[in-house]
Scaffold this active site. Sequence first.
Site, PDB file in Angstrom:
ATOM      1  N   SER A  85       0.808  -1.224   0.000  1.00  0.00           N
ATOM      2  CA  SER A  85       0.000   0.000   0.000  1.00  0.00           C
ATOM      3  C   SER A  85       0.841   1.274   0.000  1.00  0.00           C
ATOM      4  O   SER A  85       0.324   2.348  -0.302  1.00  0.00           O
ATOM      5  CB  SER A  85      -0.935   0.016   1.221  1.00  0.00           C
ATOM      6  OG  SER A  85      -0.201   0.156   2.422  1.00  0.00           O
TER       7      SER A  85
ATOM      8  N   LYS B 293       1.352   4.342   6.816  1.00  0.00           N
ATOM      9  CA  LYS B 293       0.682   5.188   5.823  1.00  0.00           C
ATOM     10  C   LYS B 293       1.312   6.573   5.858  1.00  0.00           C
ATOM     11  O   LYS B 293       2.114   6.895   6.736  1.00  0.00           O
ATOM     12  CB  LYS B 293      -0.822   5.314   6.123  1.00  0.00           C
ATOM     13  CG  LYS B 293      -1.586   4.003   6.199  1.00  0.00           C
ATOM     14  CD  LYS B 293      -1.758   3.328   4.867  1.00  0.00           C
ATOM     15  CE  LYS B 293      -2.568   2.034   5.011  1.00  0.00           C
ATOM     16  NZ  LYS B 293      -2.609   1.263   3.751  1.00  0.00           N
TER      17      LYS B 293
END
Length: 250
Positions: free
Chosen positions: A50, A91
């Site tokens: 991701s 993230k």
Amino acid sequence: MSGTGSIAGGHGRVGRVLSGMAVAVGCVFFLGGFAWGAIAYQPYTVPTDSMSPTVHPGDRVLAERIDGSEVRRGDVVVFTDKLWGDTPMVKRAVAVGGDTVACCDAQGRLTVNGKAVDEPYLLTKGQASPTEFSVEVPEGKLFLLGDERMGSLDSREHLQDAGRGAVSRSDVSARVDAVAWPLTGGLVARPQGFATLPGGVSQPGPVKLILAAVVAGAVLILGGAAYGPLARLFGQRKASEARDRVTTHA
């Protein structure tokens, strides 16, 4: 001859003292660097793609231990949130409490408080998100996105939650500074697209200083340890040359 021997012996003693000091100082730098690194950083293995291409699955990263209040826009952070699965995740913080973050403008860019942000680290260039959104981030929280915007499960997937997809600053435990493995990874740059927003971007952690201390320590240890064998080799060569001169004159 005795005078010469005394001078040579004096030089030898000075050399041994200096080499011993080099090894001692080298140990301080070497071990101190590792100790500093263990205190300042936590290792983390990236579990998914991701955050590609910034970090890849299986990458071993060094994440500086920080308080959540230190996070700035653009930081790649390690956090744990129960609504997101209660496991450590990585993230990028693209907005902080009080910001209005939206996507996308006419050029497909993310906007923060109406200002378009260039994101050169995205896997898919020119497309900040395949889905449109606009949200005001609650105070004390962070809006987090992956760099692989086409498949990342991030704040966009939690927009209907009470926190509107944002994660509490207190859930952040570290900020990613460098990829330790593979060795080609290098430092994780601070994105300048957020630099003109209030608060700017964060400063790099001490990873370069720690690496410099470890390398310097290793050089001093090896150099100091090598003095004895090199001095003996040099002494044997000089003695051999002296014998050859005596034999030639004889």
